[in-house]
Write a protein that holds these residues in place. Structure first.
Motif, PDB file in Angstrom:
ATOM      1  N   ILE A   1      -8.454   4.851  -1.013  1.00 48.83           N
ATOM      2  CA  ILE A   1      -9.511   3.884  -1.329  1.00 48.83           C
ATOM      3  C   ILE A   1      -9.088   2.475  -0.903  1.00 48.83           C
ATOM      4  O   ILE A   1      -9.847   1.740  -0.248  1.00 48.83           O
ATOM      5  CB  ILE A   1      -9.817   3.898  -2.846  1.00 48.83           C
ATOM      6  N   VAL A   2      -7.881   2.091  -1.275  1.00 51.80           N
ATOM      7  CA  VAL A   2      -7.419   0.740  -0.958  1.00 51.80           C
ATOM      8  C   VAL A   2      -7.390   0.529   0.560  1.00 51.80           C
ATOM      9  O   VAL A   2      -7.884  -0.478   1.078  1.00 51.80           O
ATOM     10  CB  VAL A   2      -6.022   0.472  -1.566  1.00 51.80           C
ATOM     11  N   ARG A   3      -6.823   1.485   1.275  1.00 49.55           N
ATOM     12  CA  ARG A   3      -6.801   1.389   2.746  1.00 49.55           C
ATOM     13  C   ARG A   3      -8.214   1.234   3.306  1.00 49.55           C
ATOM     14  O   ARG A   3      -8.459   0.400   4.181  1.00 49.55           O
ATOM     15  CB  ARG A   3      -6.217   2.676   3.348  1.00 49.55           C
ATOM     16  N   TYR A   4      -9.123   2.073   2.819  1.00 53.83           N
ATOM     17  CA  TYR A   4     -10.484   2.080   3.363  1.00 53.83           C
ATOM     18  C   TYR A   4     -11.165   0.723   3.149  1.00 53.83           C
ATOM     19  O   TYR A   4     -11.742   0.138   4.066  1.00 53.83           O
ATOM     20  CB  TYR A   4     -11.294   3.196   2.693  1.00 53.83           C
ATOM     21  N   VAL A   5     -11.089   0.223   1.933  1.00 52.94           N
ATOM     22  CA  VAL A   5     -11.828  -1.003   1.629  1.00 52.94           C
ATOM     23  C   VAL A   5     -11.157  -2.216   2.272  1.00 52.94           C
ATOM     24  O   VAL A   5     -11.826  -3.077   2.845  1.00 52.94           O
ATOM     25  CB  VAL A   5     -11.985  -1.195   0.106  1.00 52.94           C
ATOM     26  N   LEU A   6      -9.826  -2.280   2.220  1.00 49.09           N
ATOM     27  CA  LEU A   6      -9.151  -3.421   2.848  1.00 49.09           C
ATOM     28  C   LEU A   6      -9.358  -3.406   4.353  1.00 49.09           C
ATOM     29  O   LEU A   6      -9.440  -4.454   4.995  1.00 49.09           O
ATOM     30  CB  LEU A   6      -7.655  -3.412   2.529  1.00 49.09           C
ATOM     31  N   ASN A   7      -9.424  -2.230   4.908  1.00 48.18           N
ATOM     32  CA  ASN A   7      -9.668  -2.116   6.336  1.00 48.18           C
ATOM     33  C   ASN A   7     -11.053  -2.641   6.713  1.00 48.18           C
ATOM     34  O   ASN A   7     -11.223  -3.375   7.679  1.00 48.18           O
ATOM     35  CB  ASN A   7      -9.585  -0.639   6.730  1.00 48.18           C
TER      36      ASN A   7
ATOM     37  N   ILE B   1       0.842  -1.201   0.000  1.00 46.03           N
ATOM     38  CA  ILE B   1       0.000   0.000   0.000  1.00 46.03           C
ATOM     39  C   ILE B   1       0.877   1.250   0.000  1.00 46.03           C
ATOM     40  O   ILE B   1       0.571   2.243  -0.651  1.00 46.03           O
ATOM     41  CB  ILE B   1      -0.974  -0.025   1.202  1.00 46.03           C
ATOM     42  N   LEU B   2       2.002   1.166   0.692  1.00 42.46           N
ATOM     43  CA  LEU B   2       2.903   2.323   0.732  1.00 42.46           C
ATOM     44  C   LEU B   2       3.500   2.645  -0.626  1.00 42.46           C
ATOM     45  O   LEU B   2       3.930   3.763  -0.880  1.00 42.46           O
ATOM     46  CB  LEU B   2       4.040   2.070   1.737  1.00 42.46           C
ATOM     47  N   GLN B   3       3.523   1.649  -1.511  1.00 38.65           N
ATOM     48  CA  GLN B   3       4.065   1.902  -2.849  1.00 38.65           C
ATOM     49  C   GLN B   3       3.042   2.545  -3.779  1.00 38.65           C
ATOM     50  O   GLN B   3       3.353   2.860  -4.923  1.00 38.65           O
ATOM     51  CB  GLN B   3       4.576   0.602  -3.467  1.00 38.65           C
ATOM     52  N   ILE B   4       1.807   2.699  -3.308  1.00 41.64           N
ATOM     53  CA  ILE B   4       0.787   3.386  -4.114  1.00 41.64           C
ATOM     54  C   ILE B   4       0.933   4.875  -3.851  1.00 41.64           C
ATOM     55  O   ILE B   4       0.521   5.370  -2.806  1.00 41.64           O
ATOM     56  CB  ILE B   4      -0.625   2.891  -3.740  1.00 41.64           C
ATOM     57  N   THR B   5       1.561   5.571  -4.789  1.00 42.33           N
ATOM     58  CA  THR B   5       1.896   6.972  -4.524  1.00 42.33           C
ATOM     59  C   THR B   5       0.753   7.931  -4.826  1.00 42.33           C
ATOM     60  O   THR B   5       0.802   9.086  -4.414  1.00 42.33           O
ATOM     61  CB  THR B   5       3.125   7.384  -5.357  1.00 42.33           C
ATOM     62  N   ASN B   6      -0.256   7.478  -5.538  1.00 43.88           N
ATOM     63  CA  ASN B   6      -1.413   8.338  -5.790  1.00 43.88           C
ATOM     64  C   ASN B   6      -2.309   8.327  -4.550  1.00 43.88           C
ATOM     65  O   ASN B   6      -2.767   7.260  -4.097  1.00 43.88           O
ATOM     66  CB  ASN B   6      -2.177   7.795  -7.020  1.00 43.88           C
TER      67      ASN B   6
END
Lengths: 322, 322, 322, 322, 322, 322
Positions: E131-137, E120-125
């Motif tokens: 979005i990814v954090r929110y949904v995976l969380n 996730i840290l490599q997603i610089t946008n």
């Protein structure tokens, strides 16, 4: 003696008679009227352009007529084309019969008619023989004159009878080689299988699909003729003889996607389908190879699922091997 | 009053009359002879097993007969099944008419016949009206008694007429909503479209495909009937009236892969095809949902391209919303 | 003289020799060991069940061996089956050669070999003739002994050569009827087209696919043989002769979906493909019709795209019409 | 009063206002710049050519604007075309509203809005009614103004609402005829099914696909709107009500190849799909027939799987049969 | 220490704990009740038969429970099977947690969670990362516990996260090799692409499709989650960031026939689709090869379009070549 | 230093050297002769028109030659085009080597050769290593110079080797990630898989299909080379090593419809197929995106099943995320 259209060279001046297969009056993008023509004799069909078409020309010159043209042979996008300088209908004393300009089957009508008669005698089942006689009799002339297609395979006058006889000949070879084949059924169905084309197509010159041809199709059209014949001849439609004959004719395209309402479920129906494909393939290859130089590939052929075909350079034909 | 087959519970003793839809004499792997039966009344069709079948039973008990059985209701692989203890043909004084055990359309024959007559009056084109009258008259009884299929949608006595009327009703709604529709053509073709099934199928009880049905198919069979009717009635087969009527009937399966020799090229032909699909879909869904519990998915349905369908739990039907 | 397997009646006691085509040791659901057998002689292949198989039987009885059996002929799910009471390998003095129990082509090996030699002489192109001689020589015995398939069409000993000759005969009819065919190319490719099956299949008895057959396929396997032969014979692989021969062989399945890496682009390749289909269709229909009673439909045939086929009742064969 | 574009004759001088639907600046092969235009009013869309386009014209004349033109009506490849002599944007006092030049649905916006309201009242399930109200409210104006497609069926202003209402009307006929249909679900899904087009398309004038339309598609776009509405309205997304509504909308293209991520597994979903096809077919046939003379076949129609369709000569419409 | 199910030999007595994956109560054809079971531990899943099932057993023994069994290992139709002599639920003090008996991904949950965080840290946008954090969380636990399928590839606990990470690893290799790839988009979409399976499937034990899964499908289910997340996070749904992320996820099945409502039109969407196929293919081959002996072919594999696959005999793996 | 073709602006005068990729002599519809040219340097390929072509030009100017041109850059149908004012062959002292004008792989030949050598060392199986060495040696120069296609993906000089190395790199990532892969087999097959293109295509300049390429195809052509190599090296063709290598190469198109005579039945064959698709997809997307402006869709791409692809506006590439 007049030169054929094929014999004129590039840039040569052309002065001849030809059949006008089609004509369209068009505008250039700049708004000038011209006529796009298809001209033909037995040697070839060629496009022609008549620039600056006059009112008189436009109203007089119609497809299906024999015309006199003066032109120059050119090429456009690798294909031969005529730049037509003048065009007029032929007059009394000049050629006027369109069928003199249409390419024809390699057999004479009379010979084909005789051969058909001989084959009918080989149909030993009385019902089938009577049906075949009745229907072929009803459409005797058209059967001998019609092409087998609008374009593509066997698209020449007499092509229907010629294609039919080709299949009968192959059928005779099959009957000879395999023991368990009902020859009468196979011959009867072969003679009838494409006869619906005399209703599906408009005729031997400037051939088009008829309304009946497009809405019903030659497969069902000939089935209807068989049914009417049986009724007239008082043959029971529900008898096995009639069911297998109709089935064999209806199934001859092999697959429902190709317009047969049923797939071949009788051995003779399967044979007829295979022989139809074989003969159509021979003609489609010959059409393609005629336009191709040795050692090269043809343009893609619609009638061969879009394949191009190869014409070998160093190949000789079967005369030598006989 | 006798219980229906559906009313018996698991493990309950059964003593009743039923129609024997089919019977097969088989061996167990260990070599003992038994009979695998399909038994039916109007409530359901159920499998039965008669172990240790005697010679007498094997020779006497035939499909299509009404039988008296004693049995126990069990389940095998999640499906109900009867362990048949005794089976015999019914005698005088007991039920013997197979049609009393066949499920039937939700309308009475007489009502369907009257409604068909009323619709024929709405066909204002004389040729089409005469053709429809002639053909429906010729097969009047069969049209009212036959199912519309061997299994799947509308596979019940009277199903052919019922399915036909459903389509006519939908056609009336379409005619009302869209201005540019020829109602006469649509109604005429709708009334005839599946009539070939009276030749394609063997009848309302223990329905099988006939040889004519398999070799020719109901689409061409009805086209032949139309052609014969036109000839009898001296209506020109090549008239546009006859071409569009035959086309509309021939094209009603929509795609050549589904057995129509031509695709719909007339608007009314396209409508008929769509309505046929809609009504068949309704029946296929109803068949599937009947076997399914609320909140669950049905087994895969061959008639629905192998889909399973879902029966919602909390859903109510249109009565409430009327 | 011993009865064949086909001659035994239902419930008759069987005492005979047979080829064991396959054997599987299984358990019943209740945990008892039994052997499921396939037994064959030239008249038929039949399933057998040996219940309560002993350790000795399980370890000794292997597929591909000739066995002596005592059994009772029964039927299971409409198909004949043997309840095997005893089974043992045959001993010296009893039949032991599996090929005596395998059905065979209707021609003698020697006759087929001679006919092949005669056809090779009709190949007038030296390169093609040398290639054909070289490859057929290398696999001479296998070519004459192998079947043309594991099951389905021509699945009998000698079937490969027999199928090959059938196609050559049809090819001769085609050469005779159509002028523009290179007979040498067509005969050379016809003789080689299925030869890869001698590597693809395991042999005439208990035929299976080999690993090479599954991973490479007979089409590429024979192409490789042609390439190796050309190298050995110092014929230029890039010459047109070699390209068209390889193409004609590679394309003989007609469509890429059927395993040909190229579609037929040479006329002779197209003919070979069509004749291959015709001959395969004849065999598939004959296989289906053998299992079918007159006036009935066969079970669905995998080799015919899942069609059932109809065996007419009142039909006679071509002997009468000759 | 001004003539419409359709009313001008061949070779007639044109002097009128029109909507410029598209414009492309091109070069002739000889390197001269010209403008290829699409001009429209409510009577028709016509191509135009402005030869020798000036710099000023090229920079000023943009798609979506109303223009004044002087031109001559000609024909190019059988199709009408304008040779544009002068073109300029309209000025104050002249027509400037593009929507005055766009063809429109046969119903008034207001009437459609009222009918939609009436149907919403027939949705007796509160969840579905609230969702429909919420989403239709959010896109109220666009729903009434947008076409249902970029080209093909219902490609006119208001076409989306009009197509939606057509389907609702057919749905009402279905509900009336078949008992076991959930009318609320069917009406709710019908009202929403194509609403994603208000995001997929750019608007009623010079309609194009939006980026969202191409990358996501109207089926998923409306599903997202339903999900957002449910969240806003605090309706449980996992409730059966919400699952079946989303399914019915998502499945309305019927097949996955046509862009539905699931096939119809609920009866109402299947009905919606069938009615959508029926209504689209009606429009596609009408489009084709408009370009076709009685007794002739149309050009091939992309929207009808490349069929040509036939326009009967002697056919009359349903008014007579009412 | 207890033996695993795989370690028991043919005919060996089994006494162990196992997870009961499914149970069906059936009748033999002769009408006796038995239970057909699927029993599993981490070593394998095996069928079991409990003959003569008692009422108590039938009512007590349910799928999803841990049971104690006594049995004999046998084989039925070449597959291992247990003849179960006794079966009972486990008691306090015995194993009772189903997840101890389920096969699991080769990585620990914790390790997978950490690696996901690192990616996730490599997603610089910022939008995509949020979005990814929110949904995976939101679905954190399910993401780490769920399988990636009901059966077939990655059908083990943790399979969803493991399959996701496999694809991310391949994506990293692609990013390294090709310059013009947006790594952030590819990683974000890879992490989310199959997350809808936490709604589509019922969970890691005795996995079934949910109603939402069948009616909506995991592709649209995760798109809905993305849309809800964006709304919650106030990210504009119509921004290009959101359109391309949704597109990349929606298109990952590659073809509409496979359930993607759009085909990949963005490069990263195409890559994700290809990597998904590659990883699924690896798992499907591994599943097939596990059941196959060296030098033999597997049974046909549904997950590989019905191919059988070959397990080479003399092949070694990549350790040697590192 | 000379400008490249790409650097000239619209309407700018061009004076430069270029490679003449193709030339066709055509007639205008009015009958004037002109030359339609394709001119190229490493920056781009551009169409050119030389109006009023002289006899001398027509006979002298041939495809594959380097020419000097004077021209004006224009645009035709949105595409750049040159109006050629003069054209002549280059003379001594001017550029004459066509390969200087051909676009090339992003790696130097020498570097590619060295990397191939390094990979060969990683093939630890002696048979495979010897085969790869032998075949790559035989076609060493062509392998490094040929494109991988006539047009579409990797259609540049050196493209064959470059595409091959791309796949090897991806293969190395796969070997690293998945344990059960035979790296030697995968690398050997990857190095050979497209090598048949050195026979299938005519060379790096003005690339055409050869007759061998069209009639046999690169898949079988390389299989033949492997077989010849094995024979030369005395490696047993029927050994498993040789069977799996040939299979892996033959199956790399994945589906029979795409020209592989067998589908991948070995894991490494499946991987090679997937990686081939992945790399081809990368190149096809890059080709499409090069012609597309940010925020727009490309024209439909034949090489991507007729998709258009989207080029995001606000997207950045992976350099940032490394």
């Amino acid at each position: 003696m007049t030169k054929t259209l094929k014999e004129y060279q590039l840039d040569e001046r052309v002065d001849t008679f030809a059949l006008l297969k089609s004509v369209e009056v068009r505008m250039t993008q700049q708004g000038k009227r011209y006529m796009a023509l298809q001209l033909a004799d037995r040697s070839m069909t060629i496009k022609g352009m008549k620039w600056d078409a006059t009112e008189a020309e436009v109203s007089e010159i119609k497809a299906g007529k024999v015309v006199h043209i003066q032109a120059v042979r050119q090429a456009y996008q690798d294909k031969p084309q005529l730049k037509v300088l003048s065009i007029r209908l032929t007059q009394v004393g000049e050629p006027q019969d369109p069928t003199d300009f249409v390419s024809a089957a390699p057999m004479q009508k009379q010979d084909m008619a005789e051969e058909v008669s001989a084959i009918i005698l080989q149909i030993t089942n009385a019902n089938w023989q009577r049906i075949v006689r009745y229907v072929l009799n009803k459409y005797h002339d058209a059967f001998l004159q019609f092409p087998a297609a609008k374009s593509n395979h066997h698209a020449f006058a007499g092509g229907l009878a010629y294609h039919t006889l080709s299949i009968v000949h192959l059928a005779q070879a099959v009957v000879k080689q395999y023991e368990q084949v009902n020859a009468s059924l196979l011959y009867a169905a072969a003679l009838l299988h494409d006869l619906g084309k005399v209703i599906e197509l408009s005729g031997p010159v400037a051939t088009q699909y008829t309304t009946a041809g497009s809405l019903i199709g030659h497969i069902v059209l000939v089935d209807e003729e068989i049914v009417l014949a049986a009724t007239e001849l008082k043959i029971d439609l529900q008898s096995e003889d009639m069911l297998v004959l109709r089935h064999t004719v209806l199934a001859h395209h092999g697959l429902m996607e190709y317009g047969s309402p049923v797939r071949p479920m009788i051995k003779e129906a399967n044979i007829l389908h295979q022989l139809d494909e074989l003969d159509a393939g021979m003609q489609s290859f010959d059409n393609a190879l005629e336009q191709t130089n040795p050692g090269e590939f043809s343009p893609r052929q619609w009638a061969l699922d879009n394949r191009s075909v190869y014409k070998p350079e160093n190949i000789s034909f079967n005369s030598e091997t006989d």
